[in-house]
Motif scaffolding. Structure first.
Motif, short mmCIF file in Angstrom:
data_model
loop_
_atom_site.label_atom_id
_atom_site.label_comp_id
_atom_site.label_asym_id
_atom_site.label_seq_id
_atom_site.Cartn_x
_atom_site.Cartn_y
_atom_site.Cartn_z
N LYS A 41 31.36 1.35 12.89
CA LYS A 41 30.77 2.85 13.15
C LYS A 41 29.37 2.64 13.14
CE LYS A 41 33.75 5.52 9.95
NZ LYS A 41 33.81 6.43 8.71
N LYS A 43 25.58 3.26 12.12
CA LYS A 43 24.95 3.82 11.01
C LYS A 43 23.69 4.38 11.45
CE LYS A 43 23.66 3.22 6.14
NZ LYS A 43 23.94 2.41 5.10
N SER A 45 20.42 7.23 10.70
CA SER A 45 19.50 7.82 9.57
C SER A 45 18.59 8.77 10.14
CB SER A 45 18.81 6.82 8.78
OG SER A 45 19.66 6.02 8.12
N GLU A 73 31.27 12.34 14.45
CA GLU A 73 30.67 12.20 13.03
C GLU A 73 31.88 11.59 12.18
OE1 GLU A 73 27.10 13.38 10.08
OE2 GLU A 73 27.85 14.63 11.76
N GLY A 74 31.87 10.78 11.38
CA GLY A 74 32.69 10.18 10.81
C GLY A 74 33.77 9.20 11.18
N ASP A 76 32.84 7.70 14.90
CA ASP A 76 32.13 6.68 15.66
C ASP A 76 30.76 6.32 15.13
OD1 ASP A 76 33.87 6.82 18.07
OD2 ASP A 76 33.33 8.95 18.25
N PHE A 77 29.99 7.39 14.19
CA PHE A 77 29.16 7.15 13.66
C PHE A 77 28.92 7.78 12.27
CE2 PHE A 77 28.59 11.03 15.82
CZ PHE A 77 27.55 11.76 15.18
N GLU A 78 27.95 7.48 11.28
CA GLU A 78 27.85 8.19 10.19
C GLU A 78 26.27 8.56 10.23
OE1 GLU A 78 27.20 5.19 6.53
OE2 GLU A 78 29.26 4.97 7.43
N MET A 79 26.04 9.61 9.80
CA MET A 79 24.61 10.32 9.68
C MET A 79 24.19 10.33 8.22
SD MET A 79 21.90 11.10 11.45
CE MET A 79 22.28 11.46 13.06
N ASN A 80 23.07 9.53 7.89
CA ASN A 80 22.56 9.84 6.71
C ASN A 80 21.34 10.61 6.96
OD1 ASN A 80 21.10 9.63 4.16
ND2 ASN A 80 21.91 7.32 3.84
N THR A 103 20.86 0.58 8.37
CA THR A 103 20.51 1.55 9.57
C THR A 103 20.57 0.93 11.06
OG1 THR A 103 19.68 3.23 7.99
CG2 THR A 103 19.33 3.48 10.52
#
Length: 155
Positions: A41, A43, A45, A73-74, A76-80, A103
């Motif tokens: 995934k 990451k 930010s 989201e969750g 392919d990528f996670e967004m902080n 990140t």
């Protein structure tokens, strides 16, 4: 030359920038997604200086654009998401934590956040939004041609 784009049009800059930034991860040409089975995934930010209507709209547009392009989201990528609540010391601390937490791509909202990101991160790809003129930040560059190599965005 000033660039005015819809928020979703930013994805035409972000997706290739993200793919190049993650050079060790092969991206499938037909879908733009990471190959199945690798469990990778991206990451991301997203940092802003303070919560404003413009930053909320930009965040929503950025996520909507990724979704429209088939990124989930969750999956392919996670967004902080982080906010400095209008405090420069907090902003600096947030940038230091982004720099250290693995990140892959930093999305900055507002001019002060972009400036802090350039100064406080090392070789981290940065995409900016909600910035009137990035070139008021000396480290960002002088114009659209002479600019920081790890920074892109719309203004």
């Amino acid at each position: 030359m000033t660039m005015y784009l819809r928020t979703n049009a930013l994805l035409y800059f972000v997706l290739p920038f993200l793919a190049l930034s993650l050079g060790c991860q092969r991206v499938e040409e037909d879908t733009g997604k990471l190959p199945a089975g690798e469990g990778n995934k991206w990451k991301l930010s997203m940092v802003n200086y303070e919560d404003l209507h413009q930053t909320e709209e930009s965040e929503r547009g950025f996520i909507d654009g990724l979704t429209e392009e088939g990124f989930e989201e969750g999956v392919d990528f996670e967004m902080n998401r982080r906010t400095a609540a209008g405090d420069m010391r907090t902003l600096s601390a947030l940038m230091n934590s982004v720099n250290a937490d693995g990140t892959d791509l930093l999305v900055t909202l507002q001019t002060s956040t972009l400036g802090s990101a350039i100064v406080n991160t090392d070789n981290l790809p940065i995409v900016f939004m909600v910035v009137a003129n990035p070139f008021v930040i000396k480290e960002a560059g002088r114009n659209d041609t002479i600019k920081h190599p790890d920074v892109t965005g719309v203004y």
